[in-house]
Design a protein around this motif. Sequence first.
Motif, PDB file in Angstrom:
ATOM      1  N   VAL A  90      36.533  23.656  39.082  1.00 45.76           N
ATOM      2  CA  VAL A  90      36.409  23.522  37.400  1.00 45.76           C
ATOM      3  C   VAL A  90      37.613  22.408  36.954  1.00 45.76           C
ATOM      4  O   VAL A  90      39.002  22.380  37.746  1.00 45.76           O
ATOM      5  N   GLY A  97      40.195  24.922  30.171  1.00 49.37           N
ATOM      6  CA  GLY A  97      40.268  24.846  31.517  1.00 49.37           C
ATOM      7  C   GLY A  97      40.388  26.441  32.287  1.00 49.37           C
ATOM      8  O   GLY A  97      39.729  27.042  33.259  1.00 49.37           O
ATOM      9  N   MET A 100      37.237  28.676  31.571  1.00 53.47           N
ATOM     10  CA  MET A 100      36.441  28.176  32.510  1.00 53.47           C
ATOM     11  C   MET A 100      36.704  28.734  33.804  1.00 53.47           C
ATOM     12  O   MET A 100      36.021  29.958  33.997  1.00 53.47           O
ATOM     13  N   LYS A 101      37.892  29.418  33.882  1.00 52.49           N
ATOM     14  CA  LYS A 101      38.472  29.830  35.784  1.00 52.49           C
ATOM     15  C   LYS A 101      37.796  30.917  35.643  1.00 52.49           C
ATOM     16  O   LYS A 101      36.940  31.589  36.399  1.00 52.49           O
ATOM     17  N   ALA A 111      36.050  29.760  41.905  1.00 52.19           N
ATOM     18  CA  ALA A 111      36.571  28.450  41.379  1.00 52.19           C
ATOM     19  C   ALA A 111      36.948  27.563  41.964  1.00 52.19           C
ATOM     20  O   ALA A 111      38.290  28.005  42.309  1.00 52.19           O
TER      21      ALA A 111
END
Lengths: 393, 393
Positions: A90, A97, A100-101, A111
Motif C-alpha cells: 500500500v 493510503g 487502504m491499509k 499491508a
Amino acid sequence: MATSPFYPPQRILMGPGPSDVSPRVLQAMARPTLGHLDPLFVEMMDEVKGLLQYAFQTQNELTMPISAPGSAGMEACFANLVEPGDKVIVCQNGVFGGRMKENVERFGGTAIMVMDDWGKPVDPEKVEAALKAHPDTKILAFVHAETSTGVRSDAKLLTELAHQYGCLVIVDAVTSLTGSELRVDAWGIDAIYSGTQKCMSCVPGLSPVSFGSRAVDVIKTRKTKIQSWFLDMSLIMGYWGGGTKRAYHHTAPVNTLYALHEALVMVQAEGLENAWARHQHHHQALKAGLEAMGIRFVVEEAARLPQLNLITVPEGVDEAAVRARLLNEYSIEIGAGLGALAGKVWRIGLMGHACNTKNVLICLGALDAVLSSLQAPIESGVAVGAAQAFYQA
Amino acid sequence: MATSPFYPPQRILMGPGPSDVSPRVLQAMARPTLGHLDPLFVEMMDEVKGLLQYAFQTQNELTMPISAPGSAGMEACFANLVEPGDKVIVCQNGVFGGRMKENVERFGGTAIMVMDDWGKPVDPEKVEAALKAHPDTKILAFVHAETSTGVRSDAKLLTELAHQYGCLVIVDAVTSLTGSELRVDAWGIDAIYSGTQKCMSCVPGLSPVSFGSRAVDVIKTRKTKIQSWFLDMSLIMGYWGGGTKRAYHHTAPVNTLYALHEALVMVQAEGLENAWARHQHHHQALKAGLEAMGIRFVVEEAARLPQLNLITVPEGVDEAAVRARLLNEYSIEIGAGLGALAGKVWRIGLMGHACNTKNVLICLGALDAVLSSLQAPIESGVAVGAAQAFYQA
C-alpha cells in the motif's frame, strides 16, 4: 416541536468535494421513482454501464456504480480481492493510503507500507524496492489523485511496475475520474474505484468501480467467502450483469442513478479529453491569480492535480476564520488541510461543474478581499486581473 | 452514439418497494448540494437524527441513516455486533432471514437457524426452544416485517424472550418502519435497521439504524476490529455523533439526506400513530375489493402486514403476464412472489405515499379488468364497489 423543511442556500463548492452539481443533474434526480426491476430502469442501468466504461476508458464488463459513497467502492475492491493471509503493498502519501491499509487489515491481509510525504507523489523507486523485497505480494494499491493533498501519482508507471512483478493493482481514482487523464484499459489497471461527487458534477452517494479480467479471475477463484454480503461482486454481477433477467440483490438507489446517468450524458457530450483540458485550463487561470497575490502552491508542478489546488496559508493568518468568512459572506466553500497539513494549507477545488471562469474569478476576488481586510502579507488587488489576463491571452 | 437523457414515466408503485415517493421529497432532493461539513448541513443532520428517533420511538443516541440501502443497514448491525465465534439464532420465514444467516457467517459467527414456512410468522415456541438449547447464544435476529411474504412477527414478544435468555436482538424493520406499530424503546430492541423506500415515502438509498446501550457496549468492548471500515459504527459515530466538531468519515449522500429529512418532516406532521392507522385503513379497503373478487390472502389475518398484501394468483393465470399488462397498460407496478412462492402469488404494496384511496381503487379496477379479459376464475366487476363501500361505511 415540529421540524421545518430544509432549504439549503446556493453555495459555490470549491473544496475537495462534493463539488457543484449541475442543475440538469439535480433535475434528473427529482424525476419519478421507478421500481428497481422495471424494464425501463434496467435499460437505463445498461446505459449507465456503457457511459461509465467510456469515462473509465475501459471495455471491462464488470463496470458499474456501487450503491454507496467512494469509501464503499474502496471497500468493494479490497473485500473482493484480498483474502486472509494475502500480502498487499500500500502506497501512502496522504489520508487515503491510510484508509487502504485499514481495508487490507480488516479483510485479513498484511499491508506492506510504502510511505511518501504528504504533498509528494508516490515514489516508483520505493515501490519497486518493496516489490523486490516482497516477491509474494498479490496486490499493489495506490491513490491516483490524493484528495487530501492535490497530488497526482503516475498510475500508468506504477501499474506497469506491479505487472512486472506479477501483482494486480487497485487504484483510487475518486478525484481523478473525468478530471485528469485516466485510461483503465491502456494502462492495464485491474481494479479501480471512484466517487460521483468530484469531477463528474454529480451528487455524492455512488462509487463507480471497474474490474478487469485478471481481477475477475481472482474473485472467481477465491478460497474464502467475501467478508461482506452487500459488496460481494459475485452477487452484484447478478443484478448489474446485463441481460433481461436481473437477480434481486439490493434495492438500487434509483433516483441517485438518474443523477449519475445525466452527469455521464453530460461528460459524453463534452468529450472526456475536453473535460480533462477544461480542468487544466481553469487551474492555470487560478494559478495565475494566486501567484500574482503571492500565494504559493505546495505540490511540485509536475504532480499537481488541476482539479484540487493545495496552497499555503499566508503567514499569521487564521485559516479557519478565512474559510468561515468565505462561506458566510460569499457562500464559497474551500477546503481545510488534513493531518500534518491542518492549519497550514487550503484546498481549492475546481471540479466538474464548479470548474469554470466565473468561479475562478469569484474565488480569487473573495480571497483577495478577505485576506486584504485581515492585513495578510499578500499582494492585494491584482489576483483577478492576473486570471483575466490569462483567459484573454 | 450519444446517449439521451432519461425521462422515466410516472408509475404507481404498489410492489414491495420502492414505493411512490412524495413530490415534496423529490423536490427537496433537487435542492442545491451543500458540503458535508457545512454548518447548515450539520444542523440538518441533527434534525434527521431527532426525526428518526421519533420514527423508531427511541431515545437511542446512536440513531442515524447508514449511507447505503437497507442491505447495508443489515450488514452494519451484524458487522458491528458479531465477532468470530459468536453464536446467533436466526429466525427465517422468508428471504431476509436467509440473508441474515449469510451475514452472521461472513462475519465469522455461527448461525443457529429457526425455520418457519414462508408466509407464517416466526414461532416464539421454536425460538424459546432454540434459546434453551443454546445457552451460549449472543444474539437473536429476526425480521419484524418480511418483505418477501407480507408477514409480521411479534417483535415485542421475541425481544422479551431473547432478553430472558440474556441475548441481544437484531431486528429487520425495513418494511415496518412508519407503516406498522414499532416501539424500539418500549419493546427494548437492541439493534434495528430499516430502509427509506418503503413506508416513509422516500427514495431508496439510505438505511436508518438505531443501537441501544447494550448494543453500544458490545461494540465498544469488541475483541476484534469490525470487518468493515465503511460500516464501523465506532468511526461513523465521530461524524454523526453530535456536537459541532465532526470527524470526516465518508462523504455523506447530501441530497438523499435532504429527501429523508423531508420525508421525516412529513411523518412527523402526520403523526406516527396516524400513519400506522392509515396503512391499516387502506389495507382493509383493498382486502374488501380483493375478497369480493374471490382472491385469497395467503397470510393468516393476525400476522398480515397492511402495507404488503400477499395474495394468491387465480388458477390458470400467468402471473408475469398480468404484472406486465398492469405495468404497460396502467403504469402500475405490483410485485412477484419470491423463492417457494414464485409464480403463485402477488405482493401488493400499500406503502407510504402510495397508500391512499385513489391507488386502492385504481389497482382493484385494473386488476379486475386484466383478469376479466383473461377469463380468469374471478368475480368480475365488483371489486371497486366493495372497496368504495368500505370507504363510505
